[in-house]
Design an enzyme around this catalytic site. Structure first.
Site, PDB file in Angstrom:
ATOM      1  N   VAL A 285     -13.043 -22.966 -13.953  1.00  0.00           N
ATOM      2  CA  VAL A 285     -13.177 -23.647 -12.675  1.00  0.00           C
ATOM      3  C   VAL A 285     -14.032 -22.793 -11.750  1.00  0.00           C
ATOM      4  O   VAL A 285     -13.938 -21.562 -11.758  1.00  0.00           O
ATOM      5  CB  VAL A 285     -11.790 -23.921 -12.035  1.00  0.00           C
ATOM      6  CG1 VAL A 285     -11.061 -22.626 -11.753  1.00  0.00           C
ATOM      7  CG2 VAL A 285     -11.918 -24.737 -10.768  1.00  0.00           C
TER       8      VAL A 285
ATOM      9  N   ASP B  20     -13.183 -18.831 -16.038  1.00  0.00           N
ATOM     10  CA  ASP B  20     -11.793 -19.269 -16.156  1.00  0.00           C
ATOM     11  C   ASP B  20     -11.689 -20.788 -16.236  1.00  0.00           C
ATOM     12  O   ASP B  20     -10.579 -21.337 -16.256  1.00  0.00           O
ATOM     13  CB  ASP B  20     -10.970 -18.754 -14.979  1.00  0.00           C
ATOM     14  CG  ASP B  20     -11.461 -19.296 -13.641  1.00  0.00           C
ATOM     15  OD1 ASP B  20     -12.642 -19.694 -13.555  1.00  0.00           O
ATOM     16  OD2 ASP B  20     -10.675 -19.328 -12.686  1.00  0.00           O
TER      17      ASP B  20
ATOM     18  N   ASP C 241      -8.710  -5.781  -5.416  1.00  0.00           N
ATOM     19  CA  ASP C 241      -8.322  -4.699  -4.509  1.00  0.00           C
ATOM     20  C   ASP C 241      -9.362  -3.581  -4.593  1.00  0.00           C
ATOM     21  O   ASP C 241      -9.551  -2.989  -5.660  1.00  0.00           O
ATOM     22  CB  ASP C 241      -6.941  -4.164  -4.898  1.00  0.00           C
ATOM     23  CG  ASP C 241      -6.332  -3.260  -3.839  1.00  0.00           C
ATOM     24  OD1 ASP C 241      -7.091  -2.540  -3.165  1.00  0.00           O
ATOM     25  OD2 ASP C 241      -5.091  -3.263  -3.705  1.00  0.00           O
TER      26      ASP C 241
ATOM     27  N   ASP D  96     -14.631 -21.596  -8.234  1.00  0.00           N
ATOM     28  CA  ASP D  96     -13.927 -21.532  -6.952  1.00  0.00           C
ATOM     29  C   ASP D  96     -14.320 -20.319  -6.119  1.00  0.00           C
ATOM     30  O   ASP D  96     -13.654 -19.984  -5.142  1.00  0.00           O
ATOM     31  CB  ASP D  96     -12.418 -21.537  -7.168  1.00  0.00           C
ATOM     32  CG  ASP D  96     -11.954 -20.438  -8.126  1.00  0.00           C
ATOM     33  OD1 ASP D  96     -12.763 -19.547  -8.445  1.00  0.00           O
ATOM     34  OD2 ASP D  96     -10.777 -20.464  -8.543  1.00  0.00           O
TER      35      ASP D  96
ATOM     36  N   HIS E   2      -7.208  -5.806  -0.771  1.00  0.00           N
ATOM     37  CA  HIS E   2      -6.066  -4.931  -0.541  1.00  0.00           C
ATOM     38  C   HIS E   2      -5.034  -5.571   0.389  1.00  0.00           C
ATOM     39  O   HIS E   2      -5.283  -5.787   1.574  1.00  0.00           O
ATOM     40  CB  HIS E   2      -6.541  -3.601   0.042  1.00  0.00           C
ATOM     41  CG  HIS E   2      -5.472  -2.572   0.132  1.00  0.00           C
ATOM     42  ND1 HIS E   2      -4.758  -2.139  -0.964  1.00  0.00           N
ATOM     43  CD2 HIS E   2      -4.962  -1.884   1.188  1.00  0.00           C
ATOM     44  CE1 HIS E   2      -3.880  -1.241  -0.598  1.00  0.00           C
ATOM     45  NE2 HIS E   2      -3.969  -1.072   0.700  1.00  0.00           N
TER      46      HIS E   2
ATOM     47  N   ASP F  49     -17.894 -16.537 -12.159  1.00  0.00           N
ATOM     48  CA  ASP F  49     -16.938 -17.405 -11.462  1.00  0.00           C
ATOM     49  C   ASP F  49     -16.257 -18.394 -12.395  1.00  0.00           C
ATOM     50  O   ASP F  49     -15.032 -18.550 -12.396  1.00  0.00           O
ATOM     51  CB  ASP F  49     -17.687 -18.136 -10.339  1.00  0.00           C
ATOM     52  CG  ASP F  49     -16.793 -19.025  -9.494  1.00  0.00           C
ATOM     53  OD1 ASP F  49     -15.610 -19.181  -9.836  1.00  0.00           O
ATOM     54  OD2 ASP F  49     -17.272 -19.578  -8.500  1.00  0.00           O
TER      55      ASP F  49
ATOM     56  N   SER G 118       0.840  -1.190   0.000  1.00  0.00           N
ATOM     57  CA  SER G 118       0.000   0.000   0.000  1.00  0.00           C
ATOM     58  C   SER G 118       0.877   1.242   0.000  1.00  0.00           C
ATOM     59  O   SER G 118       1.635   1.456  -0.946  1.00  0.00           O
ATOM     60  CB  SER G 118      -0.960  -0.032   1.194  1.00  0.00           C
ATOM     61  OG  SER G 118      -1.981   0.932   1.043  1.00  0.00           O
TER      62      SER G 118
END
Length: 540
Positions: A271, A269, A426, A273, A466, A266, A199
């Protein structure tokens, strides 16, 4: 040596105390702990140096700065106070040197939010690993939540000297002081010097790479708060959206939309998860869940309204000016909305109507540095005013605290290594800005991505927020500092960062986070919760 685990608190990288022991260096140099000479610091005057041995003491758990006790420390504790001519500042640099054994390395620790460093809470976990550790307060208050004690001078004007300390100058001062003290005490300089922070600490690390490329052999910068002059103003955007809609959704409503987006995207990609990894392919429309009911933690039930859907859509889109020009990025889908679109009861302690609760960094930046009025009410800001503030912030502060100069030729020339990692979800420092910085470096350096990879590698951890704190559901890199050390000391450039989900995650899995721009894709066979069944590829 490997640092086998990290923990994160308010953007501070914290090392555990179970690393493998490393070669020991003697602790008897030219000077004892009692008579270490004052270092010479170019551009500054040392006002005092104090040192003392401290044996078998413990730095206790102090959430959120330190999440575990660090016991049985034996160190030479050195405090150097310096000042810069014609500034009236007093900067404290703390250096802790192991008394029992030293591994020959030095680590400078970064700060968090409005603090340039957090003293013993960052020093203790590092020195427990047998490193020399250093921290600085940059001559500012050390208060995390506000620069109110130092932002303005006695006349109510911006104190540019202290802002410069916070932004950049203190980083180099700390490196010079710490190396001089180390050399005096042990009779030798560190074999390797490192920077570690997340940060604000990540931003400081990139400043070191840009402005002081000879100070550190390796720099670990997590979720770097670069382009500070831009993104901090843009953090106010969700509050503006809610103000202009004249509606302030509850956390439950916002979380319901976030969860719907995750459910819809979800498996893009390959899969399922609980994480949106393929953000580029996610086309979720929040209006498709209008009317959907959601159960809140307090037992109440909310219904997602068209107004809430519109608010979320605008937050994701990011701020634009009156002509539709994009000012900065919006939150990524799947990132928590409630950090920046936070709300609170109009009447404290009640469950009645809500009002906006702006994020403290953006709120204080606007009040102190743009309005120079601590009493300014940021809830009055609309889109037009935000556009003006955005331009003003760039004009006044880009050169001071932008911290995003793409010219890393000095780092390349010095042989230094920069490892940057960030969560793909983030909610405070948007990953798009970090990606854009990497692209600017490639363009500025005039080489290919492979050329830049020789000294600067970037990793994004899908589903991680974050610095891996808060509500993270993705796999957090478990040892980025160890990967940096292997790169610096053994020449093993990291292609992946091993990562695993936190204990609180509903779905437990491991991943190998791939170096940008590659992504981790499931092969289609084997356990989808195991990293060994994924490959780094160009596209999902």
């Amino acid at each position: 040596m490997r640092i086998s685990h990290i923990k994160v608190a308010i953007g501070i990288l914290i090392y555990s105390t179970n690393a493998v022991a490393t070669p020991t260096h003697g602790t008897h140099g030219a000077y004892s702990c009692a008579n270490i000479p004052a270092p010479n610091v170019s551009g500054a005057k040392v006002l005092s140096i104090e040192s003392k041995e401290r044996h078998n003491f413990t730095v206790p758990t102090t959430p959120p700065l330190l999440l575990f006790d660090v016991p049985n420390l034996s160190i030479c504790d050195v405090s150097v106070t310096l000042t810069h001519p014609n500034t009236g500042d007093k900067v404290l640099v703390q250096v802790w040197l192991p008394l029992k054994k030293w591994n020959g390395r030095f680590v400078a620790t970064g700060g968090s939010a409005w603090a340039a460093g957090v003293g013993q809470y960052a020093l203790a976990p590092v020195v427990a690993q047998d490193f020399v550790a250093a921290a600085t307060d940059a001559g500012v208050s050390g208060e995390l939540l506000s620069p109110g004690l130092w932002a303005l001078d006695a006349k109510g004007k911006v104190n540019y000297n202290l802002l410069t300390n916070f932004a950049s100058r203190s980083i180099h001062d700390m490196a010079i002081v710490a190396k001089a003290v180390t050399g005096a005490f042990y009779g030798m300089q560190p074999t390797y010097s490192y920077w570690s922070g997340c940060s604000t600490g990540g931003r400081q690390g990139l400043v070191a790479a840009q402005e002081y490329p000879d100070d550190f052999d390796g720099i670990l910068a997590g979720a770097p708060a670069i382009s500070w002059d831009k993104y901090v103003v843009a953090e106010q955007w969700p509050q503006v959206v809610m103000k202009e809609a004249n509606y302030f959704p509850s956390h439950c409503e916002l979380d319901a939309v976030t969860q719907a987006a995750i459910a819809a995207c979800d498996d893009l990609d390959g899969v399922k998860d609980g994480v949106i990894s393929n953000l580029a392919a996610c086309r979720f429309d929040p209006f498709t869940v209008v009317g959907q009911r959601s159960q809140c933690e307090d037992g109440q039930e909310v219904v997602i309204s068209r107004t809430t859907a519109s608010i979320v859509q605008k937050i994701w889109a990011g701020p634009k000016d009156a002509h539709g020009k994009q000012l900065w990025d919006g939150l990524t889908m799947g990132a928590p909305l409630t950090d920046l679109a936070d709300t609170a009861p109009v009447s404290s302690g009640t469950s009645g109507p809500l009002k906006g609760a702006p994020f403290f960094v953006s709120d204080t930046w606007i009040r102190y540095y743009l309005k120079t009025d601590p009493n300014f009410n940021t809830s009055t800001i609309d889109s037009a005013k935000l556009t003006k503030l955005f331009s003003e912030s760039i004009r006044k502060y880009s050169d001071i605290i932008g911290s995003d100069d793409p010219d890393l030729s000095g780092l390349k020339r010095s042989g230094g290594k920069l490892l940057v990692w960030q969560g793909g979800s983030d909610p405070l420092i948007f990953p798009q800005g970090t990606t854009r910085y990497r692209e600017r470096v490639e363009k500025r350096m005039g080489g290919s991505a492979e050329d830049v990879d020789g000294f600067f590698r970037l990793f994004f951890a899908p589903g991680v927020d974050h610095c891996g704190q808060g509500t993270t559901i993705g796999a957090i890199p478990s040892d980025p500092f160890g990967a940096l050390m292997s790169w610096v000391e053994d020449g093993r450039a990291p292609d992946t960062l091993p990562a695993s989900t936190p204990e609180k995650a509903k779905i437990q899995f491991s991943r190998n986070i791939c170096r940008y721009p590659l992504v981790s894709k499931y092969r289609g066979l084997g356990d989808p919760n195991s990293a060994e069944n994924f490959d780094c590829v160009k596209h999902y």
